[in-house]
Scaffold this motif. Sequence first.
Motif, mmCIF file in Angstrom:
data_model
loop_
_atom_site.group_PDB
_atom_site.id
_atom_site.type_symbol
_atom_site.label_atom_id
_atom_site.label_comp_id
_atom_site.label_asym_id
_atom_site.label_seq_id
_atom_site.Cartn_x
_atom_site.Cartn_y
_atom_site.Cartn_z
ATOM 1 N N LEU A 1 -10.208 0.162 -20.148
ATOM 2 C CA LEU A 1 -10.956 1.044 -19.255
ATOM 3 C C LEU A 1 -10.644 0.752 -17.786
ATOM 4 O O LEU A 1 -10.432 1.669 -16.989
ATOM 5 C CB LEU A 1 -12.458 0.894 -19.499
ATOM 6 C CG LEU A 1 -12.997 1.386 -20.840
ATOM 7 C CD1 LEU A 1 -14.509 1.195 -20.899
ATOM 8 C CD2 LEU A 1 -12.656 2.844 -21.083
ATOM 9 N N GLY A 2 -10.649 -0.525 -17.429
ATOM 10 C CA GLY A 2 -10.438 -0.898 -16.034
ATOM 11 C C GLY A 2 -9.015 -0.723 -15.553
ATOM 12 O O GLY A 2 -8.776 -0.632 -14.344
ATOM 13 N N ALA A 3 -8.043 -0.700 -16.476
ATOM 14 C CA ALA A 3 -6.631 -0.491 -16.131
ATOM 15 C C ALA A 3 -6.171 -1.426 -15.015
ATOM 16 O O ALA A 3 -5.478 -1.011 -14.076
ATOM 17 C CB ALA A 3 -6.395 0.975 -15.745
ATOM 18 N N LEU A 4 -6.568 -2.696 -15.113
ATOM 19 C CA LEU A 4 -6.189 -3.670 -14.097
ATOM 20 C C LEU A 4 -4.669 -3.806 -14.051
ATOM 21 O O LEU A 4 -4.009 -3.907 -15.081
ATOM 22 C CB LEU A 4 -6.832 -5.027 -14.408
ATOM 23 C CG LEU A 4 -6.623 -6.118 -13.373
ATOM 24 C CD1 LEU A 4 -7.324 -5.777 -12.059
ATOM 25 C CD2 LEU A 4 -7.120 -7.459 -13.902
ATOM 26 N N VAL B 1 -7.274 -6.526 -7.282
ATOM 27 C CA VAL B 1 -8.334 -7.530 -7.129
ATOM 28 C C VAL B 1 -9.465 -7.187 -8.097
ATOM 29 O O VAL B 1 -9.953 -6.050 -8.114
ATOM 30 C CB VAL B 1 -8.869 -7.568 -5.688
ATOM 31 C CG1 VAL B 1 -9.965 -8.628 -5.556
ATOM 32 C CG2 VAL B 1 -7.735 -7.849 -4.715
ATOM 33 N N ALA B 2 -9.882 -8.170 -8.886
ATOM 34 C CA ALA B 2 -10.946 -7.971 -9.869
ATOM 35 C C ALA B 2 -12.126 -8.874 -9.564
ATOM 36 O O ALA B 2 -11.953 -10.047 -9.205
ATOM 37 C CB ALA B 2 -10.442 -8.262 -11.283
ATOM 38 N N LEU B 3 -13.329 -8.312 -9.703
ATOM 39 C CA LEU B 3 -14.561 -9.098 -9.632
ATOM 40 C C LEU B 3 -15.081 -9.276 -11.046
ATOM 41 O O LEU B 3 -15.351 -8.293 -11.743
ATOM 42 C CB LEU B 3 -15.604 -8.383 -8.777
ATOM 43 C CG LEU B 3 -16.989 -9.051 -8.720
ATOM 44 C CD1 LEU B 3 -16.913 -10.397 -8.025
ATOM 45 C CD2 LEU B 3 -18.007 -8.150 -8.021
ATOM 46 N N GLU C 1 -10.258 4.549 -5.602
ATOM 47 C CA GLU C 1 -9.749 4.505 -6.981
ATOM 48 C C GLU C 1 -10.280 3.311 -7.763
ATOM 49 O O GLU C 1 -9.825 3.035 -8.866
ATOM 50 C CB GLU C 1 -8.212 4.518 -7.027
ATOM 51 C CG GLU C 1 -7.578 5.772 -6.469
ATOM 52 C CD GLU C 1 -6.080 5.815 -6.688
ATOM 53 O OE1 GLU C 1 -5.413 4.760 -6.549
ATOM 54 O OE2 GLU C 1 -5.586 6.899 -7.036
ATOM 55 N N GLY C 2 -11.259 2.579 -7.210
ATOM 56 C CA GLY C 2 -11.813 1.429 -7.905
ATOM 57 C C GLY C 2 -12.637 1.831 -9.113
ATOM 58 O O GLY C 2 -13.201 2.924 -9.178
ATOM 59 N N ARG C 3 -12.704 0.908 -10.111
ATOM 60 C CA ARG C 3 -13.417 1.157 -11.366
ATOM 61 C C ARG C 3 -14.464 0.070 -11.571
ATOM 62 O O ARG C 3 -14.138 -1.110 -11.614
ATOM 63 C CB ARG C 3 -12.448 1.146 -12.567
ATOM 64 C CG ARG C 3 -11.499 2.329 -12.609
ATOM 65 C CD ARG C 3 -10.264 2.148 -11.721
ATOM 66 N NE ARG C 3 -9.386 1.071 -12.156
ATOM 67 C CZ ARG C 3 -8.418 0.546 -11.404
ATOM 68 N NH1 ARG C 3 -8.242 0.953 -10.154
ATOM 69 N NH2 ARG C 3 -7.648 -0.414 -11.877
#
Length: 352
Positions: free
Chosen positions: A144-147, A152-154, A246-248
């Motif tokens: 879902l997050g398509a990192l 940058v991920a929290l 575009e952040g998820r």
Amino acid sequence: MTTRNLWRMSSAGSLERLERRTEELPPPRAGEARVRVQAIGLNFADIFACLGLYSATPRGTFVPGLECAGVVEAIGPPREDEGSSGSALSPGEPVMVLTRFGAYATALNAESRYLAPIPDGWTMAEGAAYPVQSLTAWYGLMHLGALAPGQVALLHSAAGGVGLHALAMARATGATVIGTVGQADKIPLLEARGLARGQVVVRKAKGFGAQLDVALAAVDATGFDVVLDAIAGPFFLPALARLAPEGRHVLYGAADFMPKGRHPDWLRLAWQYLRRPRLDPMKLMDTNRSVMGFNLIWLFDRADRLPAAMSAALALSPAPPHIGARFPFDEVPEALRALQSGRTMGKIVIEV
């Protein structure tokens, strides 16, 4: 028939309704395998189910538990769609088991489609600790997050079971991570996994946004591309406000609603519910941000997708999971209370 011990809820609503029993287990049906359980993985969903706060909780009596590991004892006849060859499993094979409830037992019948071999060199406890939380991390962060590399991920609850898998997956992807924890004593575990001190935030409900700003500055970033959120509550909107275009923001839990006692405090929960974060969809469009939510139980209805999902999770997080605490089968209630406290790190496992 085979005899087994188990922990059964007479009905959801209170942890005090969890009782140990001895029952007979019938032979496995078509498409099933009987597994002699040696270890059981605990999840927050188990507590929410026992308290009646989980949407997928069965009505009436049920046996909690979504995952375990053990040895295949017997194979049922093939399903109609399997043909004459039947299951690829064989008696004596060590397996990880996903089950839609029923894992708190010394033996169970599970659909063969939800069983996977334990990786070479892993213990039964490590096998029981892996499936639910690794799949949760992969589905939320990667599917879902398509990192992507360089993003940058929290990661909320970064020292928990899902958080540690998500950290491994993010680092394998080439992303930068900021992790949050509830207590400072969890920081060394994350430092050992490659995070600098400035990348770890000890959450405070007041001033959380300012904490995130300091952490973003420490990694020379202006916003998050993905937020993996198991907490919600007062930490939801500050993280959402710091999403990059575009952040998820991917929500898979609401630990802020976790009751502290053996049964829900309905007045407190009602107050929290009334004060829950509210979203304006129009503002999401204006800022080009997304909010997504999921429940891993949904994947149980898509068994055809589980092998590929498990392979993808193992490819990004191939190390055995971190087990923070172990309890014997007789102490399941004590193990649940330890998990409920929020002070544990990694995974809690019941050893049979």
